[in-house]
Design a protein around this motif. Structure first.
Motif, PDB file in Angstrom:
ATOM      1  N   HIS A   1       0.819  -1.083   0.083  1.00 17.18           N
ATOM      2  CA  HIS A   1      -0.141  -0.178   0.096  1.00 17.18           C
ATOM      3  C   HIS A   1       0.658   1.338  -0.012  1.00 17.18           C
ATOM      4  CE1 HIS A   1       0.639  -0.192   4.242  1.00 17.18           C
ATOM      5  NE2 HIS A   1       0.080   1.354   4.442  1.00 17.18           N
ATOM      6  N   TYR A   2       2.252   1.125   0.568  1.00 14.57           N
ATOM      7  CA  TYR A   2       2.862   2.210   0.197  1.00 14.57           C
ATOM      8  C   TYR A   2       3.098   2.751  -1.106  1.00 14.57           C
ATOM      9  CZ  TYR A   2       4.285   3.375   4.855  1.00 14.57           C
ATOM     10  OH  TYR A   2       4.233   3.702   6.222  1.00 14.57           O
ATOM     11  N   LEU A   3       3.062   1.879  -2.189  1.00 10.54           N
ATOM     12  CA  LEU A   3       3.128   2.233  -3.614  1.00 10.54           C
ATOM     13  C   LEU A   3       1.819   2.902  -4.074  1.00 10.54           C
ATOM     14  CD1 LEU A   3       4.835  -0.950  -4.908  1.00 10.54           C
ATOM     15  CD2 LEU A   3       6.019   1.105  -4.396  1.00 10.54           C
ATOM     16  N   GLY A   4       0.899   2.897  -3.175  1.00 12.97           N
ATOM     17  CA  GLY A   4      -0.169   3.714  -3.522  1.00 12.97           C
ATOM     18  C   GLY A   4      -0.360   5.154  -3.099  1.00 12.97           C
ATOM     19  N   LYS A   5       0.628   5.374  -2.120  1.00 13.93           N
ATOM     20  CA  LYS A   5       0.605   6.681  -1.903  1.00 13.93           C
ATOM     21  C   LYS A   5       1.099   7.952  -2.574  1.00 13.93           C
ATOM     22  CE  LYS A   5       1.210   4.715   2.885  1.00 13.93           C
ATOM     23  NZ  LYS A   5       0.743   5.303   4.202  1.00 13.93           N
ATOM     24  N   GLU A   6       0.617   8.865  -2.522  1.00 12.14           N
ATOM     25  CA  GLU A   6       0.842  10.074  -3.532  1.00 12.14           C
ATOM     26  C   GLU A   6       2.305  10.442  -3.604  1.00 12.14           C
ATOM     27  OE1 GLU A   6      -1.236  11.515  -5.746  1.00 12.14           O
ATOM     28  OE2 GLU A   6      -0.460  13.601  -5.724  1.00 12.14           O
ATOM     29  N   ALA A   7       2.632  10.509  -2.100  1.00  4.00           N
ATOM     30  CA  ALA A   7       4.109  11.117  -2.060  1.00  4.00           C
ATOM     31  C   ALA A   7       5.220   9.993  -2.193  1.00  4.00           C
ATOM     32  CB  ALA A   7       4.451  11.683  -0.813  1.00  4.00           C
ATOM     33  N   ILE A   8       4.699   8.731  -2.464  1.00  5.87           N
ATOM     34  CA  ILE A   8       5.935   7.673  -2.916  1.00  5.87           C
ATOM     35  C   ILE A   8       5.860   7.932  -4.401  1.00  5.87           C
ATOM     36  CG2 ILE A   8       6.164   5.331  -2.851  1.00  5.87           C
ATOM     37  CD1 ILE A   8       6.852   6.487  -0.463  1.00  5.87           C
ATOM     38  N   GLN A   9       4.667   7.891  -4.815  1.00  9.94           N
ATOM     39  CA  GLN A   9       4.402   7.839  -6.396  1.00  9.94           C
ATOM     40  C   GLN A   9       5.040   9.065  -7.050  1.00  9.94           C
ATOM     41  OE1 GLN A   9       0.551   7.090  -7.758  1.00  9.94           O
ATOM     42  NE2 GLN A   9       0.234   5.254  -6.834  1.00  9.94           N
TER      43      GLN A   9
ATOM     44  N   LEU B   1      11.793  14.781   1.722  1.00 12.67           N
ATOM     45  CA  LEU B   1      10.428  14.369   1.278  1.00 12.67           C
ATOM     46  C   LEU B   1       9.762  13.951   2.469  1.00 12.67           C
ATOM     47  CD1 LEU B   1      12.477  13.806  -1.149  1.00 12.67           C
ATOM     48  CD2 LEU B   1      10.962  12.135  -1.935  1.00 12.67           C
ATOM     49  N   PHE B   2       8.416  14.688   2.654  1.00 12.22           N
ATOM     50  CA  PHE B   2       7.482  14.165   3.644  1.00 12.22           C
ATOM     51  C   PHE B   2       6.449  13.449   3.028  1.00 12.22           C
ATOM     52  CE2 PHE B   2       9.434  18.157   5.168  1.00 12.22           C
ATOM     53  CZ  PHE B   2       9.860  17.714   6.301  1.00 12.22           C
ATOM     54  N   ILE B   3       6.364  12.061   3.531  1.00 16.02           N
ATOM     55  CA  ILE B   3       5.400  11.259   2.974  1.00 16.02           C
ATOM     56  C   ILE B   3       3.906  11.326   3.499  1.00 16.02           C
ATOM     57  CG2 ILE B   3       5.084   8.838   2.254  1.00 16.02           C
ATOM     58  CD1 ILE B   3       7.444  10.376   0.763  1.00 16.02           C
ATOM     59  N   GLU B   4       4.148  11.243   4.840  1.00  8.47           N
ATOM     60  CA  GLU B   4       2.893  11.158   5.971  1.00  8.47           C
ATOM     61  C   GLU B   4       3.155  11.286   7.200  1.00  8.47           C
ATOM     62  OE1 GLU B   4      -0.570   8.298   3.777  1.00  8.47           O
ATOM     63  OE2 GLU B   4       0.459   7.290   5.196  1.00  8.47           O
ATOM     64  N   PRO B   5       2.386  11.800   7.783  1.00 13.39           N
ATOM     65  CA  PRO B   5       0.996  12.493   7.560  1.00 13.39           C
ATOM     66  C   PRO B   5       1.275  13.835   6.780  1.00 13.39           C
ATOM     67  CG  PRO B   5       1.339  12.684   9.987  1.00 13.39           C
ATOM     68  CD  PRO B   5       2.492  11.861   9.358  1.00 13.39           C
ATOM     69  N   ASP B   6       2.238  14.440   7.020  1.00 12.56           N
ATOM     70  CA  ASP B   6       2.469  15.712   6.330  1.00 12.56           C
ATOM     71  C   ASP B   6       3.232  15.194   4.766  1.00 12.56           C
ATOM     72  OD1 ASP B   6       3.266  18.192   5.701  1.00 12.56           O
ATOM     73  OD2 ASP B   6       5.324  18.174   7.007  1.00 12.56           O
ATOM     74  N   GLN B   7       2.470  15.919   3.816  1.00  7.70           N
ATOM     75  CA  GLN B   7       2.916  15.747   2.623  1.00  7.70           C
ATOM     76  C   GLN B   7       3.701  16.959   1.925  1.00  7.70           C
ATOM     77  OE1 GLN B   7       0.071  13.922  -0.098  1.00  7.70           O
ATOM     78  NE2 GLN B   7      -0.803  12.688   1.403  1.00  7.70           N
ATOM     79  N   GLY B   8       4.931  16.825   1.423  1.00  7.93           N
ATOM     80  CA  GLY B   8       5.633  18.018   1.252  1.00  7.93           C
ATOM     81  C   GLY B   8       7.006  17.692   1.024  1.00  7.93           C
ATOM     82  N   TYR B   9       7.770  18.910   0.767  1.00 10.36           N
ATOM     83  CA  TYR B   9       9.193  19.041   0.568  1.00 10.36           C
ATOM     84  C   TYR B   9       9.934  20.067   1.219  1.00 10.36           C
ATOM     85  CZ  TYR B   9       7.155  16.165  -3.374  1.00 10.36           C
ATOM     86  OH  TYR B   9       6.559  15.291  -3.963  1.00 10.36           O
TER      87      TYR B   9
END
Ligand code: BG6
Length: 494
Positions: free
Chosen positions: A183-191, A380-388
């Motif tokens: 499911h990590y591959l479904g996360k926006e920030a990983i993609q 790269l912030f993946i979760e819960p924060d999403q950003g750079y």
């Protein structure tokens, strides 16, 4: 966007995953019109539920997930739930597959499903082989539509059991029909890693051993084992998080540039990247991997792992792993990759830091303020924060010529984050589309086992000194030492 025609057969339809992730995700695809009139779901499990009861469960699942109020009783939710059918099922009983086929064929005609079937195995992997075999022998697999098998981890507990499992399902489904969920591959920030690396001249040209000093990946959780001790006692953090999620992230960060962003190119580059990760000897494994298990928190309010419901009082299971990986990939050879994950850490946060090398020359070194230059770091912030965040040096704004670090920051707003499809919704959508880009290929899974098996087997030979970290901290001291001995520190240090 075209509405899809498909029948979902969910094994484990009464389970937690179906309730928390699958039903809400299917509903969101329905809300968006991606599923419309031509779909149906058969839920199976041992319990004898009626269709009516099943509809209630599905509507409750939607409500519990709801960001919007009143979704449960909306007309849409009722209409959606009416596409769900329940079939009590014993996975070892051939007769039950015949009943399942009859229902499937009936629904196929009723909803115009064109023979398209998605089998979702949301249950313990020990049943995967039996189910796949029966789907074939009892002719649930259609010849006039597509047949796709979605499976959940764990894909085995080491390379050998993973192979056995894979052989069992491969007897009924080809690799192209198998969708292994990570499911990590479904996360926006990983993609987004691919976009960042291959969509920017500035970043792409620096992504190599000439410029990168080290890479750090942290998957920190604040929760403990919760109600999952039964599973967790057979797994541990290495199998639960490193073999799959962390190594998938490593492959995306260290792969060479694909010729195009297609499933097959990406898969080839990722497999290559994993094959470039050094397989350690037992001695190297001990030097480069650290395990931990949580004790109580500082206030003695939270239980230590060994006193959680369902765990062994002498449990040797690790709830924390930190490791140093080495890659032989052409462009990153020699760049260490530090990874860590654990339960009951200081905060829930998944983040990746790319730490760039020190400048070869510091022309400010002799200025009045004796300035030291901070390293450039891209986080790269993946979760819960999403950003750079990009850490760079600028003049300090004083009389003298000092240099100081600042952060260039981008964080997705709550409103924007709410629009991003949740990982399962994204992956189910892709499976309907026949898009395997964000699913794990067998070669990736197998190679990941080769990497972690050495560590696992080495650890299994020695008793661990557990518990060895206080809940609410960032793990055992040895995880800090792992970097300190290389004259480095973890960038993320809450
Ligand atoms: C799962 C693990 O794969 O990932 C869990 O089995 C873990 O132990 C979870 O809690 C973490 O996922 P996320 O998406 O919450 O970071």
């Amino acid at each position: 966007k075209m509405a899809q025609s498909a029948l979902f057969i969910i094994f484990g339809g009464t389970g937690d995953l179906a309730y928390r992730k699958l039903y809400p995700s299917l509903f969101r695809l329905y809300e968006k019109g991606y599923l419309k009139d031509d779909f149906a779901v058969i839920g199976t499990a041992r319990r004898p539920w009626t269709d009516e009861h099943y509809h209630e469960v599905v509507m409750n699942a939607i409500a519990d997930d709801g960001h919007e109020s009143d979704r449960t009783n909306s007309e849409l939710a009722h209409k959606f739930a009416s596409h769900f059918y329940y079939q009590s099922h014993n996975v070892n009983d051939t007769e039950h597959y015949v009943a399942l086929r009859n229902l499937a064929d009936k629904l196929d005609a009723k909803y115009n499903l064109k023979g398209n079937r998605i089998y979702y195995l949301a249950m313990a992997p020990r049943f995967f082989g039996t189910i796949a075999g029966h789907l074939k022998s009892e002719k649930l697999i259609t010849d006039h539509g597509y047949n796709r098998l979605i499976i959940e981890k764990p894909f085995g507990r080491d390379l050998q059991t993973a192979k056995d499992l894979n052989d069992a399902i491969s007897a009924a489904f080809s690799e192209e029909q198998i969708y292994r969920i990570d499911h990590y591959l479904g996360k926006e920030a990983i993609q987004s890693i691919a976009a960042l690396r291959f969509g920017n001249e500035v970043i792409g040209s620096l992504w190599n051993k000439a410029h990168i000093d080290n890479i750090q990946i942290t998957l920190a959780e604040s929760l403990g084992v919760e109600e999952r001790a039964g599973y967790y006692e057979t797994a541990g953090a290495l199998r639960d998080m490193v073999q799959n999620h962390i190594l998938q992230i490593v492959s995306l960060l260290t792969m060479e540039e694909p010729k195009a962003y297609t499933a097959s190119e990406l898969r080839d580059r990722k497999v290559e990247a994993l094959r470039n990760i050094k397989i350690y000897s037992p001695e190297e494994a001990l030097q480069n991997f650290v395990r931990g298990q949580y004790g109580e928190d500082a206030d003695h309010e939270q239980l230590d792992y060994r006193h959680e419901e369902g765990t062994d009082e002498n449990s040797q299971i690790e709830t924390f792993v930190a490791g140093k990986l080495e890659t032989e990939s052409p462009s990153l050879a020699g760049v260490p990759i530090y990874v860590r994950t654990g339960k009951r850490l200081a905060q829930k946060s998944t983040q990746i830091s790319i730490v760039f090398k020190d400048l070869k020359q510091n022309i400010f070194a002799n200025s009045e303020s004796d300035t030291k230059l901070a390293q450039n770091v891209l986080t790269l912030f993946i979760e819960p924060d999403q950003g750079y965040r990009f850490d760079i040096n600028v003049k300090s704004g004083e009389q003298s010529y000092g240099v100081m670090p600042i952060h260039l920051d981008y964080h997705k707003s709550a409103a924007k984050k709410a629009k991003v499809p949740e990982a399962y919704e994204k992956l189910i959508h892709d499976a309907l589309d026949g898009n395997r880009t964000n699913f794990a290929h067998w070669h990736e899974v197998a190679q990941a086992w080769r990497i972690v098996d050495v560590v696992r087997k080495t650890w299994d030979k020695q008793d661990a000194d557990f518990p060895n970290y206080v809940s609410g901290t960032m793990g055992p001291e040895a995880a800090e030492e792992l970097l300190r001995r290389d004259h480095r520190t973890w960038v993320y240090n809450p």
